[in-house]
Write a protein that holds these residues in place. Structure first.
Motif, PDB file in Angstrom:
ATOM      1  N   GLU A 264      80.178 -34.679  25.556  1.00 25.75           N
ATOM      2  CA  GLU A 264      79.475 -33.223  25.977  1.00 25.75           C
ATOM      3  C   GLU A 264      79.588 -32.105  25.502  1.00 25.75           C
ATOM      4  O   GLU A 264      80.625 -31.521  25.355  1.00 25.75           O
ATOM      5  N   PRO A 265      78.592 -31.431  24.691  1.00 26.93           N
ATOM      6  CA  PRO A 265      78.864 -30.314  23.812  1.00 26.93           C
ATOM      7  C   PRO A 265      79.021 -29.070  24.958  1.00 26.93           C
ATOM      8  O   PRO A 265      78.443 -28.967  26.033  1.00 26.93           O
ATOM      9  N   LEU A 266      79.958 -28.369  24.317  1.00 30.82           N
ATOM     10  CA  LEU A 266      80.088 -26.943  24.823  1.00 30.82           C
ATOM     11  C   LEU A 266      79.289 -26.123  24.601  1.00 30.82           C
ATOM     12  O   LEU A 266      78.730 -25.955  23.375  1.00 30.82           O
ATOM     13  N   GLN A 267      78.722 -25.079  25.533  1.00 28.06           N
ATOM     14  CA  GLN A 267      77.817 -24.127  25.064  1.00 28.06           C
ATOM     15  C   GLN A 267      78.557 -22.753  25.573  1.00 28.06           C
ATOM     16  O   GLN A 267      79.514 -23.003  26.468  1.00 28.06           O
ATOM     17  N   LEU A 268      78.210 -21.805  25.158  1.00 27.52           N
ATOM     18  CA  LEU A 268      78.622 -20.453  25.352  1.00 27.52           C
ATOM     19  C   LEU A 268      77.757 -19.753  26.777  1.00 27.52           C
ATOM     20  O   LEU A 268      76.535 -19.873  26.417  1.00 27.52           O
ATOM     21  N   LEU A 269      78.245 -19.336  27.663  1.00 26.50           N
ATOM     22  CA  LEU A 269      77.392 -18.693  28.686  1.00 26.50           C
ATOM     23  C   LEU A 269      78.025 -17.231  28.797  1.00 26.50           C
ATOM     24  O   LEU A 269      79.059 -16.812  28.979  1.00 26.50           O
ATOM     25  N   THR A 270      76.697 -16.232  28.480  1.00 22.02           N
ATOM     26  CA  THR A 270      77.158 -14.933  28.527  1.00 22.02           C
ATOM     27  C   THR A 270      75.895 -14.234  29.459  1.00 22.02           C
ATOM     28  O   THR A 270      75.123 -14.978  30.210  1.00 22.02           O
ATOM     29  N   GLY A 271      76.237 -13.000  29.969  1.00 18.49           N
ATOM     30  CA  GLY A 271      75.271 -12.364  30.493  1.00 18.49           C
ATOM     31  C   GLY A 271      74.354 -11.651  29.811  1.00 18.49           C
ATOM     32  O   GLY A 271      74.609 -11.757  28.480  1.00 18.49           O
TER      33      GLY A 271
ATOM     34  N   ASP B 136      78.866 -14.669  38.816  1.00 16.82           N
ATOM     35  CA  ASP B 136      78.795 -13.095  38.872  1.00 16.82           C
ATOM     36  C   ASP B 136      79.419 -12.234  37.971  1.00 16.82           C
ATOM     37  O   ASP B 136      78.820 -11.185  37.351  1.00 16.82           O
ATOM     38  N   THR B 137      80.644 -12.664  37.701  1.00 19.60           N
ATOM     39  CA  THR B 137      81.321 -11.755  36.769  1.00 19.60           C
ATOM     40  C   THR B 137      81.066 -11.766  35.343  1.00 19.60           C
ATOM     41  O   THR B 137      80.775 -10.785  34.884  1.00 19.60           O
ATOM     42  N   ILE B 138      80.581 -12.938  34.931  1.00 20.03           N
ATOM     43  CA  ILE B 138      79.806 -13.183  33.486  1.00 20.03           C
ATOM     44  C   ILE B 138      78.618 -12.322  33.511  1.00 20.03           C
ATOM     45  O   ILE B 138      78.244 -11.657  32.381  1.00 20.03           O
ATOM     46  N   ALA B 139      77.814 -12.330  34.521  1.00 19.07           N
ATOM     47  CA  ALA B 139      76.515 -11.619  34.605  1.00 19.07           C
ATOM     48  C   ALA B 139      76.778 -10.171  34.283  1.00 19.07           C
ATOM     49  O   ALA B 139      76.077  -9.487  33.943  1.00 19.07           O
ATOM     50  N   ASP B 140      77.926  -9.679  35.239  1.00 17.79           N
ATOM     51  CA  ASP B 140      77.976  -8.115  35.433  1.00 17.79           C
ATOM     52  C   ASP B 140      78.976  -7.573  34.375  1.00 17.79           C
ATOM     53  O   ASP B 140      79.299  -6.264  34.250  1.00 17.79           O
ATOM     54  N   THR B 141      79.542  -8.403  33.310  1.00 17.74           N
ATOM     55  CA  THR B 141      80.495  -7.986  32.477  1.00 17.74           C
ATOM     56  C   THR B 141      80.325  -8.268  31.165  1.00 17.74           C
ATOM     57  O   THR B 141      80.587  -9.354  30.545  1.00 17.74           O
ATOM     58  N   PRO B 142      79.970  -7.251  30.415  1.00 18.02           N
ATOM     59  CA  PRO B 142      79.321  -7.343  29.140  1.00 18.02           C
ATOM     60  C   PRO B 142      80.554  -8.113  28.126  1.00 18.02           C
ATOM     61  O   PRO B 142      80.262  -8.713  27.198  1.00 18.02           O
ATOM     62  N   ALA B 143      81.777  -7.826  28.341  1.00 17.90           N
ATOM     63  CA  ALA B 143      82.981  -8.168  27.632  1.00 17.90           C
ATOM     64  C   ALA B 143      83.361  -9.597  27.584  1.00 17.90           C
ATOM     65  O   ALA B 143      84.154 -10.189  26.853  1.00 17.90           O
ATOM     66  N   LEU B 144      83.062 -10.342  28.611  1.00 20.08           N
ATOM     67  CA  LEU B 144      83.322 -11.758  28.837  1.00 20.08           C
ATOM     68  C   LEU B 144      82.081 -12.609  28.820  1.00 20.08           C
ATOM     69  O   LEU B 144      81.173 -12.466  29.047  1.00 20.08           O
ATOM     70  N   ALA B 145      82.447 -13.749  28.259  1.00 20.21           N
ATOM     71  CA  ALA B 145      81.681 -14.965  28.214  1.00 20.21           C
ATOM     72  C   ALA B 145      82.698 -16.153  28.783  1.00 20.21           C
ATOM     73  O   ALA B 145      83.864 -15.957  28.798  1.00 20.21           O
ATOM     74  N   THR B 146      81.860 -17.219  28.679  1.00 22.37           N
ATOM     75  CA  THR B 146      82.692 -18.624  29.296  1.00 22.37           C
ATOM     76  C   THR B 146      82.209 -19.497  28.700  1.00 22.37           C
ATOM     77  O   THR B 146      81.101 -19.679  28.115  1.00 22.37           O
TER      78      THR B 146
END
Length: 311
Positions: free
Chosen positions: A162-169, A230-240
């Protein structure tokens, strides 16, 4: 209460004669008489009155007959529940929204006649113990953890990379990218509070961060996927990181982006584990289904830890 005596009682009640009951049960008439006598002694009542025409139920016998029939039905259901091919196929998946769960949904659509019992065990040690004890038929895992190979009686086959993807806000620096490389992720904060030390997924991400000089933060309590989104959407410095086949839904105003990762594409290697002596025919059907329906693995331009390759 001996079920053979109960079965003999029901046969004699239905036949109305001990001789006919003996023929049906393929025993002697004397054996039927002894079993009925034993049952009457245990119940402390008379169940039959002997007459010139055969054997007639007493009032107590008439009262006991429907319960005797139910005892035999319950016994048959109990045996059927563990008879090979009759009980549900018990499969462990890591999470209800995972790619593994998606594989099982596809199997259920293809084989609705096979009853399934899907459960979620936490770590690979628990899953392997359940496989070896017979508590489950199979488990989807990343094969093993470094230094802890699978027992010799547990088989495995890789079924999906399963390929990983980057999820960002929407405000993240990489939110507008069509794709990103692992080198481009160096210096960016990847937040994954669900990583638990000692698990196979923790070992996977440890190797990923070490090889590509990434920063993964597992700090803070894990409040589940909704809080993470919620946190990823609201925090520009974080991705997952998120698996390509992970099914999550979020509000449209979150503006979240799934971004493919390339050069190489890190893939999470899902494998099916089972006991080599498991006789359940439904397990063989599942394995055949996964061999033809699941996506391939080992594609060029992908990355997995060396320890995750099946033996």
């Amino acid at each position: 209460m001996d079920l053979e005596t109960v079965r003999t009682f029901v046969a004699a009640a239905d036949a109305g004669q001990f001789q006919e009951a003996a023929a049906e049960l393929e025993v002697t008439q004397q054996a039927v008489s002894k079993r009925i006598a034993t049952l009457e002694r245990n119940l402390a009542v008379r169940l039959f009155t002997r007459t010139p025409r055969g054997a007639e139920l007493t009032i107590d016998g008439q009262a006991f007959l429907p319960h005797a029939r139910e005892l035999l039905r319950v016994a048959e259901r109990a045996v059927a529940s563990v008879r090979t091919g009759r009980r549900p196929l018990r499969i462990d998946v890591l999470a209800s929204r995972s790619a593994q769960s998606g594989l099982m949904r596809g199997f259920h659509r293809a084989h609705p006649e096979i009853e399934l019992d899907v459960l979620m065990l936490f770590d690979i040690e628990t899953a392997v113990a359940a496989i070896r004890s017979g508590a489950i038929d199979a488990s989807f895992r990343a094969v093993s953890v470094p230094g802890r190979p699978l027992p010799e009686d547990v088989e495995s086959v890789r079924v999906l990379d399963e390929p990983l993807q980057l999820l960002t806000g929407p405000a993240h620096a990489l939110a507008g990218a069509r794709s990103v490389t692992l080198d481009q992720l160096a210096g960016h904060r990847i937040w994954m509070p669900g990583i638990v030390p000692g698990t196979e997924w923790a070992a996977y991400y440890d190797d990923l961060t070490a090889e590509f000089d990434l920063t993964i933060e597992a700090t803070g309590p894990n409040f589940g996927s909704d809080a993470l989104l919620d946190t990823i959407a609201d925090t520009p410095a974080l991705a997952t990181f998120m698996g390509e086949h992970t099914r999550l839904v979020w509000p449209a105003d979150h503006g979240l982006r799934r971004i493919p990762i390339t050069d190489p594409t890190p893939v999470y290697p899902h494998s099916l584990l089972w006991h080599r002596d498991n006789p359940n025919p439904a397990l063989a059907v599942l394995r055949a289904h996964l061999a033809t329906a699941a996506a391939g693995h080992g594609a060029a331009g992908t990355w997995i830890p060396r320890w995750a390759a099946p033996r």
